[in-house]
Motif scaffolding. Structure first.
Motif, PDB file in Angstrom:
ATOM      1  N   MET A 158     -60.923  81.629 116.141  1.00 38.76           N
ATOM      2  CA  MET A 158     -60.935  82.419 117.378  1.00 38.76           C
ATOM      3  C   MET A 158     -59.610  82.244 118.122  1.00 38.76           C
ATOM      4  O   MET A 158     -59.145  81.131 118.311  1.00 38.76           O
ATOM      5  N   THR A 159     -59.015  83.331 118.496  1.00 43.51           N
ATOM      6  CA  THR A 159     -57.706  83.259 119.149  1.00 43.51           C
ATOM      7  C   THR A 159     -57.729  83.782 120.572  1.00 43.51           C
ATOM      8  O   THR A 159     -56.729  83.706 121.269  1.00 43.51           O
ATOM      9  N   GLY A 160     -58.869  84.335 121.013  1.00 40.13           N
ATOM     10  CA  GLY A 160     -58.940  84.892 122.344  1.00 40.13           C
ATOM     11  C   GLY A 160     -59.232  83.837 123.393  1.00 40.13           C
ATOM     12  O   GLY A 160     -59.200  82.629 123.135  1.00 40.13           O
ATOM     13  N   THR A 161     -59.537  84.306 124.602  1.00 36.65           N
ATOM     14  CA  THR A 161     -59.884  83.399 125.694  1.00 36.65           C
ATOM     15  C   THR A 161     -61.227  83.816 126.286  1.00 36.65           C
ATOM     16  O   THR A 161     -61.597  85.001 126.271  1.00 36.65           O
ATOM     17  N   PHE A 162     -61.940  82.838 126.796  1.00 40.52           N
ATOM     18  CA  PHE A 162     -63.188  83.078 127.509  1.00 40.52           C
ATOM     19  C   PHE A 162     -62.897  82.956 128.997  1.00 40.52           C
ATOM     20  O   PHE A 162     -62.360  81.938 129.448  1.00 40.52           O
TER      21      PHE A 162
END
Length: 474
Positions: free
Chosen positions: A1-5
């Motif tokens: 996973m490379t996105g942000t929460f």
């Protein structure tokens, strides 16, 4: 996973005098802190799915009183004009007593009861001021009580002339209970049912510590607060079991148990025989706020971020219970980031700062195993009072094993530094420091309403006290 929460962490407060007296249709604006967390670091973000609030609290109270979950209705209990004591909680609890009491007073007046009392279950908390009383009870209710000859009393735990000794519990606690409770035919308690670090609040807790003498409160708290069987979800643990035993000895007839959501709105209300109604309400609470722990499928988090919501936040002393809930999802050596503005409480006699009572841990700081052992010695030697220790001592025990960072208002920073609590005004700063401490692969969990939330595996409604080794709770 490379996105942000994109995490939204509640960070809000209300004047406690406004809690529980808001209009049913009003909305509390959600104040939040925001934080971007790399998805590869996110272990879990646990937000409850809350049901809608009831349309009208007074109408819901009337429905509950007429349709008990167990035992007689209030009207049936009062048949023949039997005497009654009504226990309500204190000014620091969000139960909307002013909206519930009209339904109770209707039944008292309808039954022709000539001997009735309302008493505030203050325990050892400071007495309510006239302003507190007007907000909590309601001016219209006070006028009606005066017309009906119903006095409003407050618990005064050092005045032993007003307490009745009922014996000693099976766990050795001397039970001294206010005579207004022990001298009436019917005793009902109105309070909020919720998880807490003792197990659960509400129900018999309105009797103990609510209307008990100092010696009873200190014996119960001092003997059982630090037990490994006293924890979130421990309804059958020694502390909560002792509380319910004292309530039974005192003749608690029935309870009106209120579920409040994280905006302070009533979402459910049950009335019925003690302790059945309370247990039924707690089961419902757990359906909403207990969660499946991410630790079951993974190792514990390195960092847990906790938020607070308006109906609980004024002193960290009351807000910080969630440290003991967060303890179960973050590893020893990990970091608990606790966001709590803690604006303090202003009374007619002075101002209590946001970290009031937490300064009692200062002689044991910095947190250490040796300090914890000395704390236990002082508890059992009765060198410290456990009315306050019941909250800060368990937080201290967590701090021995985990790093606590408090995100709070700037006016609390000097007191935090004096006590020895790591504090900042910035969630971003707190999170960056935690990531530096634990490394780029640190796992992060979010408990936005930590004071309510608890891992589902801690929920135990069995009838007997639990027996297991202390390490089972880590």
């Amino acid at each position: 996973m490379t996105g942000t929460f994109h995490a939204r962490i509640p960070y809000e407060s209300l004047d406690p005098l406004t809690i529980g007296v808001m209009d049913d249709e009003s909305n509390v604006r959600r104040e939040e802190l925001e934080l971007d967390i790399p998805e590869r670091n996110l272990l879990a973000a646990i937000y409850p799915d809350e049901p809608p609030a009831v349309p009208n609290t007074t109408d819901e109270a009337r429905r509950a009183l007429a349709n008990p979950v167990a035992g007689p209705s209030l009207a049936q209990l009062l048949e023949g004009g039997r005497s009654i004591t009504v226990i309500i909680d204190n000014q620091f609890r969000p139960t909307p007593a002013s909206k519930i009491l009209p339904a109770v007073l209707d039944e008292i007046e309808r039954a022709g009861t000539t001997k009735a009392t309302v008493i505030t279950g203050n325990g050892k908390v400071i007495s309510m001021s006239q302003r507190d009383i007007e907000q909590k009870v309601g001016r219209d209710n006070l006028a009606r009580m005066a017309r009906l000859g119903i006095p409003l009393l407050q618990n005064d735990p050092l005045n032993y002339d007003v307490y009745t000794h009922l014996g000693v519990t099976s766990r050795g606690t001397p039970a001294w209970v206010h005579e207004s409770v022990t001298s009436h035919d019917v005793v009902i308690a109105i309070g909020q049912a919720q998880a807490n670090h003792w197990g659960y609040g509400g129900g018999g807790k309105l009797v103990m510590p609510g209307v008990c003498a100092d010696i009873t409160i200190e014996a119960n708290h001092g003997n059982f607060v630090m037990s490994p069987q006293t924890h979130y979800g421990a309804l059958a643990g020694p502390m909560r079991s002792d509380i319910d035993e004292i309530a039974t000895m005192a003749g608690l007839t029935a309870t009106l148990d209120v579920l409040l959501d994280t905006r302070g709105k009533v979402i459910e209300m049950n009335f019925g025989a003690h302790p059945v109604s309370h247990r039924r309400t707690i089961e419902r609470f757990n359906e909403i706020y207990a969660f499946d722990s991410p630790v079951a499928e993974s190792s514990p988090a390195d960092i847990v971020i906790c938020g607070v919501f308006a109906p609980t936040d004024h002193l960290f002393f009351h807000t910080g219970w969630g440290c003991m809930s967060a303890d179960h999802v973050v590893r020893d050596g990990g970091t608990v980031i606790y966001t709590s503005p803690s604006p303090g409480v202003r009374t007619e006699t002075g101002f209590f700062p946001g970290l009031a009572l937490m300064d009692l841990m200062k002689p044991y700081m910095p947190p250490s195993e040796a300090g914890y052992h000395r704390l236990l010695k002082d508890i059992h030697a009765r060198e410290i009072q456990m009315w306050a220790g019941c909250i800060w001592a368990p937080i201290y025990e967590v701090m021995v094993r985990k790093h606590l960072t408090l995100v709070t208002l700037e006016e609390n920073l000097a007191m935090a530094a004096d006590i020895g609590i790591d504090a900042t005004t910035s969630l971003d700063v707190a999170f960056a420091a935690a990531m530096e401490r634990h490394g780029p692969d640190a796992k992060v969990a979010i408990l936005p309403f930590a004071r309510y939330q608890l891992p589902r595996e801690l929920v135990r409604l069995d009838a007997q006290p639990l027996r297991f080794p202390q390490e089972a709770l880590r």
